[in-house]
Design an enzyme around this catalytic site. Structure first.
Site, short mmCIF file in Angstrom:
data_model
loop_
_atom_site.label_atom_id
_atom_site.label_comp_id
_atom_site.label_asym_id
_atom_site.label_seq_id
_atom_site.Cartn_x
_atom_site.Cartn_y
_atom_site.Cartn_z
N GLU A 23 1.12 3.77 2.00
CA GLU A 23 1.79 4.10 3.26
C GLU A 23 3.06 3.28 3.45
OE1 GLU A 23 -2.71 3.93 4.30
OE2 GLU A 23 -1.37 3.24 2.71
N HIS B 86 0.83 -1.20 0.00
CA HIS B 86 0.00 0.00 0.00
C HIS B 86 0.87 1.26 0.00
CE1 HIS B 86 -3.90 -2.05 1.61
NE2 HIS B 86 -3.42 -2.63 0.54
#
Length: 362
Positions: A55, A53
């Site tokens: 992040e 992802h």
């Protein structure tokens, strides 16, 4: 740091998210940046389902001390659940981030199961800053989460006299280069494309996105009630995947074998007597179950009208082109009284053509 600074960094993260729009389904496309002392020190975006992802990409090469003095900006609320990848909240806590600013609350979660709740519970300061551009970006994702069907955008190019093809359905180039580029950009940023066997037969389109000398293949769904799609169509060479939606295979074993030999997937759906073919609600439910958020429709007036009449289109785009094809040409619609319900229209030039956009709020 004030709200203006937060908005600046979130909009910068949005630019990252937009880079992979159309390639992340069934996941949403997300962008993230890490800011220390009002300076971006790292950034990342989600590449595709199964990949790290945004992040994770942004944080993976930063040490604990630096993270503990930094703010994480992310377009969508960090996930707190396990899927193909671990929860982003685990890494955020492990890295020591003390503040997270996000632009959109994950509609797939509840207040007490989302990432913001989980992070706050462990002492991380979480703040959502609403930004209209980010809200618009995740509109299709929210729609898909709520209804389990894709957000549908349908395009139709027509002449000034409301025609879409020459007599007998013969293809003719109606729109100009600006409108065609606009179409390719929309194809690129859509998760999949819906068309018809009739369009494949008469136009033999590639239905890929061709931009800056690069070809991008997309998943194509074909409404083909009686398995009439030509197996020689170039779409079988230019698409990522072809899914043929049909409802009648009586005496069509050879057609099924012929189409399966191309690598296409065939799915039988219910017949709708009113529509005289495939039940389109079932078709959209089937496409939604594949994790498609944004569906781009590129076909003729019959499918377009059926979707409009059944209130299955969320956004329609008409290219009005300065050509006159005459009374023998194929009309876009047999009737267009549904236009009286269109109260949210916008117009803008597309080179020599004019774009009329209608938001149906369905």
């Amino acid at each position: 740091m004030n709200t203006t600074d937060h908005e600046y960094f979130l909009k910068r993260a949005l630019l990252l998210a937009k880079q992979r729009a159309g390639f992340c389904a069934p996941n949403p496309s997300v962008g993230a940046i890490v800011v220390k002392d009002n300076r971006v020190i790292s950034e990342g975006h989600h590449w595709a389902a199964g990949h790290p992802h945004a992040e994770v990409v942004a944080l993976e090469n930063i040490d604990f001390k630096t993270c503990s003095q930094s703010t994480l900006y992310v377009t969508l609320e960090p996930c707190a659940h396990s899927g193909l990848t671990p929860p982003c909240t685990q890494l955020i806590l492990k890295k020591g981030i003390k503040k997270v600013v996000y632009g959109f609350s994950d509609p797939n979660l509840h207040d007490k199961s989302g990432g913001a709740f989980e992070l706050t519970k462990h002492g991380v300061n979480c703040e959502r800053i609403k930004i209209s551009e980010i809200d618009a970006f995740y509109r299709s994702y929210s729609y898909w989460v709520a209804k389990k069907i894709p957000f549908v955008t349908a395009k139709l190019a027509m002449s000034l006299d409301g025609k879409i093809a020459k007599e007998g359905g013969e293809r003719c180039l109606i729109s100009g280069s600006k409108a065609r580029d606009f179409t390719h950009e929309y194809r690129l940023r859509s998760d999949a494309i819906l068309t018809t066997a009739r369009t494949i037969k008469f136009d033999n389109p590639q239905l890929n996105a061709r931009l800056d000398g690069v070809n991008y293949s997309k998943t194509i769904y074909i409404v083909d009630s009686e398995l009439n799609t030509p197996s020689t169509a170039q779409i079988f060479d230019t698409s990522k995947q072809v899914v043929i939606l049909y409802c009648n295979d009586d005496g069509r074993s050879q057609a099924k074998e012929r189409l399966r030999s191309t690598g296409a997937e065939l799915r039988r759906l219910p017949y709708n007597e009113k529509m005289g073919g495939i039940d389109l609600k079932s078709a959209l439910a089937q496409i939604g179950s594949d994790g498609i958020h944004d569906l781009w429709v590129e076909a003729g007036g019959i499918l377009f009208s059926s979707l409009i009449n059944e209130k299955m289109i969320n956004r329609s785009l008409f290219y009005i082109c300065p050509r006159w094809l005459g009374s023998s040409a194929i009309s876009a619609f047999s009737r267009a009284d549904w236009l009286k319900e269109a109260d949210n229209l916008s117009w803008k030039p597309l080179g020599s053509d004019v774009l009329c956009e209608i938001d149906w709020n369905n």
